[in-house]
Design a protein around this motif. Sequence first.
Motif, PDB file in Angstrom:
ATOM      1  N   LYS A 216       7.314  31.246 -17.192  1.00  0.00           N
ATOM      2  CA  LYS A 216       5.899  30.789 -17.463  1.00  0.00           C
ATOM      3  C   LYS A 216       5.658  30.418 -18.926  1.00  0.00           C
ATOM      4  O   LYS A 216       5.018  29.530 -19.548  1.00  0.00           O
ATOM      5  CB  LYS A 216       5.109  31.441 -16.999  1.00  0.00           C
ATOM      6  CG  LYS A 216       3.629  31.173 -17.040  1.00  0.00           C
ATOM      7  CD  LYS A 216       2.687  32.019 -16.357  1.00  0.00           C
ATOM      8  CE  LYS A 216       1.056  31.896 -16.529  1.00  0.00           C
ATOM      9  NZ  LYS A 216       0.164  32.670 -15.945  1.00  0.00           N
ATOM     10  N   LYS A 217       6.161  31.792 -19.751  1.00  0.00           N
ATOM     11  CA  LYS A 217       5.903  31.872 -21.164  1.00  0.00           C
ATOM     12  C   LYS A 217       6.618  30.836 -21.927  1.00  0.00           C
ATOM     13  O   LYS A 217       6.222  30.436 -22.917  1.00  0.00           O
ATOM     14  CB  LYS A 217       6.092  33.230 -21.772  1.00  0.00           C
ATOM     15  CG  LYS A 217       5.270  34.107 -21.094  1.00  0.00           C
ATOM     16  CD  LYS A 217       5.676  35.821 -21.399  1.00  0.00           C
ATOM     17  CE  LYS A 217       4.746  36.789 -21.115  1.00  0.00           C
ATOM     18  NZ  LYS A 217       5.084  38.052 -21.520  1.00  0.00           N
ATOM     19  N   LYS A 219       7.416  27.643 -20.922  1.00  0.00           N
ATOM     20  CA  LYS A 219       6.612  26.629 -20.782  1.00  0.00           C
ATOM     21  C   LYS A 219       5.428  26.562 -21.702  1.00  0.00           C
ATOM     22  O   LYS A 219       5.141  25.583 -22.316  1.00  0.00           O
ATOM     23  CB  LYS A 219       6.191  26.258 -19.231  1.00  0.00           C
ATOM     24  CG  LYS A 219       7.744  26.131 -18.416  1.00  0.00           C
ATOM     25  CD  LYS A 219       6.992  25.957 -16.935  1.00  0.00           C
ATOM     26  CE  LYS A 219       8.152  25.588 -15.986  1.00  0.00           C
ATOM     27  NZ  LYS A 219       7.933  25.495 -14.612  1.00  0.00           N
ATOM     28  N   GLU A 220       4.961  27.572 -21.946  1.00  0.00           N
ATOM     29  CA  GLU A 220       3.664  27.753 -22.824  1.00  0.00           C
ATOM     30  C   GLU A 220       4.013  27.520 -24.189  1.00  0.00           C
ATOM     31  O   GLU A 220       3.157  27.081 -24.842  1.00  0.00           O
ATOM     32  CB  GLU A 220       3.049  29.059 -22.515  1.00  0.00           C
ATOM     33  CG  GLU A 220       2.421  29.277 -21.292  1.00  0.00           C
ATOM     34  CD  GLU A 220       1.826  30.671 -21.015  1.00  0.00           C
ATOM     35  OE1 GLU A 220       1.833  31.475 -21.678  1.00  0.00           O
ATOM     36  OE2 GLU A 220       1.060  30.732 -19.853  1.00  0.00           O
ATOM     37  N   LYS A 221       5.467  27.941 -24.396  1.00  0.00           N
ATOM     38  CA  LYS A 221       5.937  27.877 -25.983  1.00  0.00           C
ATOM     39  C   LYS A 221       6.355  26.440 -26.062  1.00  0.00           C
ATOM     40  O   LYS A 221       6.606  25.897 -27.180  1.00  0.00           O
ATOM     41  CB  LYS A 221       6.961  28.774 -26.108  1.00  0.00           C
ATOM     42  CG  LYS A 221       6.922  29.918 -26.116  1.00  0.00           C
ATOM     43  CD  LYS A 221       6.518  30.495 -27.393  1.00  0.00           C
ATOM     44  CE  LYS A 221       6.485  31.916 -27.647  1.00  0.00           C
ATOM     45  NZ  LYS A 221       6.269  32.500 -28.799  1.00  0.00           N
TER      46      LYS A 221
END
Length: 263
Positions: A216-217, A219-221
């Motif tokens: 998830k992180k 993808k947030e990057k």
Amino acid sequence: MKKLAIAITSLLLMTGCSSTPTITNTNNIKEHILKDNVAYDSFSSYSDSDTIIRLPNGEYIHGTKEVNGKYYDSDQDSGAIQAKKAKYYALLATDVNNYLTEEFEGFNDSDEVFYNKNGSFTNASTVMDENGNETDLANNPDYESMTIKEVKEKEYNRLIQEDAKEEKKNLSSPVSELNELLPKTDSISRTVFNKKNKYAIHYYEVEKNEYFDYIKKIKEKGFDSIDPNSPEESFLGVNNDNILVNIHYDATNKTLDVDIRRQ
């Protein structure tokens, strides 16, 4: 009375009857962990910040203990290291040992082979040179005849030394720009290599929910999946700068491998 008290105090100090324990230095704990190939589980019960020392009987402790009249205190011993570092060395030894097991599968320790100083080995007696001519390895200065057991020992030491050089380089050089693109996590990790166009890292003791949180992180990057049909234990993504990230999670061993590189 004052003189008598001073005399008694001096006598106690001379005879060693002091209340202060004797701290015995236990240096080279790193070498002991690597040599003994201590399993990660040996240190898993400790917090990362706990200090660890090795007693003469091979036992690793955090805290104090008396053995044969000598007191050991991990908080005062100059040879102590933090449990996080002990875990790192234990995992390194385990990784190298597993690699050697796979590399020498099918060989017996007593088998004779020719070992190359660059780390390769062969059970053939000759090799072809760049001109297509056969070379007798028995007379080749780049090869040495030895048993598989001896080769394993050489390879183990070579790989440990390579890792030490890599770790020293990572500590002395600026953090890789590629590493800065990865999410931060508290999972214990070991940098496999850190180069200009590629950064690889290996995480241990990663629970499945932590893996999904990591994705998830990622993808947030700014990394978008380029293989939406890939198994849930894998993620292959790319960002707007054409930087590729490849992630694989092993639920059985709770390990997470991350590879990020410039295409």
